[in-house]
Design an enzyme around this catalytic site. Structure first.
Site, PDB file in Angstrom:
ATOM      1  N   PRO A  79     -11.273 -17.154  21.913  1.00 59.17           N
ATOM      2  CG  PRO A  79      -9.922 -17.393  20.203  1.00 59.17           C
ATOM      3  CD  PRO A  79     -10.010 -17.891  21.668  1.00 59.17           C
ATOM      4  CG  ASN A  83     -10.598 -21.523  21.764  1.00 67.11           C
ATOM      5  OD1 ASN A  83     -11.350 -20.910  20.986  1.00 67.11           O
ATOM      6  ND2 ASN A  83      -9.402 -22.094  21.132  1.00 67.11           N
ATOM      7  CB  THR A 109     -18.577 -13.989  23.125  1.00 68.76           C
ATOM      8  OG1 THR A 109     -18.663 -12.435  23.638  1.00 68.76           O
ATOM      9  CG2 THR A 109     -20.223 -14.231  22.636  1.00 68.76           C
ATOM     10  CE  LYS A 184     -20.665 -10.012  22.630  1.00 71.40           C
ATOM     11  NZ  LYS A 184     -19.329 -10.279  22.736  1.00 71.40           N
TER      12      LYS A 184
END
EC number: 1.1.1.31
Length: 311
Positions: A79, A83, A109, A184
């Site tokens: 996520p 993480n 991302t 992105k």
């Protein structure tokens, strides 16, 4: 293109692939690797996420470190930045047990600076790290139609591509580590700005007495046309098969858009880049998250704007 498991390629060449993070995106991606004949060794912090994959043939282990012991190609789909740091560098992280020469591909991302940090840490252990965030969402993940934006050492790109083409329709090499994330983040910032602009425009036109379908048709043959107006219109009843036609269920959640805009904001601050509309978009989607839109598709900004006027 990815050969299917019935192809003439010997199965022996399909060595196990590790997969860490079996959420909404990771699970369908890992399934597509299995479908293409790759043995998958998987783990997730929520054991229940592993059950479905285990039932269709994946080997499930307890930690990212165990995955690294058993596979020399590992994908991660997580996520957020913390993480990723935990999964790679934590006490039970990949880098605790990683084998020399292992290819590590992170499709989360996250902040490009974190991708670069992970690449440095991996290199110290003799492994290769690439960032490969995706565009396309859960539907595209299921149908193996994702687009991967890849950052890393050019020479390693082909090895990564072999796996990515099993899970997506496109893989684009963007440059050094972190550039996949950059591409992105930039795309999603423009998407957010365009969606808010489309929602405002449609709402104004409707208030001025224009039929929404007619207005969309005019915009889409004029210079104001954009993806949010012609492919993903935010006004209920204008298009079929989009979240606005289904009470803004599914699609790309407002929470995720707010997260990506937060990354755009951080990177803009780091690089001293002015993003006045990107920053405002970030605030709008953050406010939406606190007003009950968190789990709705981000095109629900149309509904949010109408509510704001106290209709």
């Amino acid at each position: 293109k990815c050969k299917d498991s019935l192809s003439t390629r010997s199965m022996a060449s399909k060595t196990p692939v590790g997969f860490v993070g079996l959420g909404n995106m990771g699970s369908p991606m890992a399934k597509n690797l299995l479908k293409n004949g790759y043995p998958v060794i998987a783990t997730d912090v929520f054991p229940e996420s592993c059950k479905e994959l285990q039932d269709i043939g994946a080997q499930v282990v307890d930690s990212p470190a165990e995955v690294a012991e058993k596979a020399d190609r590992i994908l991660t789909m997580l996520p957020s930045s913390p993480n990723v740091i935990e999964v790679y560098t934590g006490p039970n992280g990949i880098l605790k047990k990683v084998k020399k020469g292992t290819l590590l591909i992170d499709s989360s991302t996250i902040d490009p600076a974190v991708s670069r940090e992970m690449a440095v840490a991996a290199e110290k252990m003799g492994a290769v790290f690439m960032d490969a965030p995706v565009s396309g969402g859960v539907g595209a993940a299921s149908m193996a139609k994702l687009t991967f934006m890849v950052g890393g050492v050019k020479e390693e790109y082909n090895a990564a591509q072999e796996l990515l083409t099993c899970m997506g329709a496109n893989a684009v090499y963007c440059g050094q580590v972190g550039t996949g994330q950059a591409a992105k983040i930039c795309n999603n910032m423009l998407l957010a700005i365009g969606m808010i602009g489309t929602a405002e425009t449609m709402n104004l036109g409707i208030r001025l007495g224009l039929d929404p379908k007619l207005l969309a048709k005019i915009l889409n043959m004029s210079s104001g046309r954009c993806w949010s107006s012609d492919t993903y219109n935010p006004v209920p009843g204008v298009m079929e098969g989009v979240p606005s036609a289904n009470n803004y269920q599914g699609g790309f959640g407002t929470t995720l858009m707010a997260k990506d805009l937060g990354l755009a904001q951080n990177t803009a601050t780091d690089t001293k880049t002015p993003i006045p509309l990107g920053s405002l978009a970030h605030q709008i989607f953050r406010v939406m998250c606190s007003r009950g839109y968190a789990n709705k598709d981000f095109s629900s900004v149309f509904q949010f704007l109408r509510e704001e006027e106290g209709q």
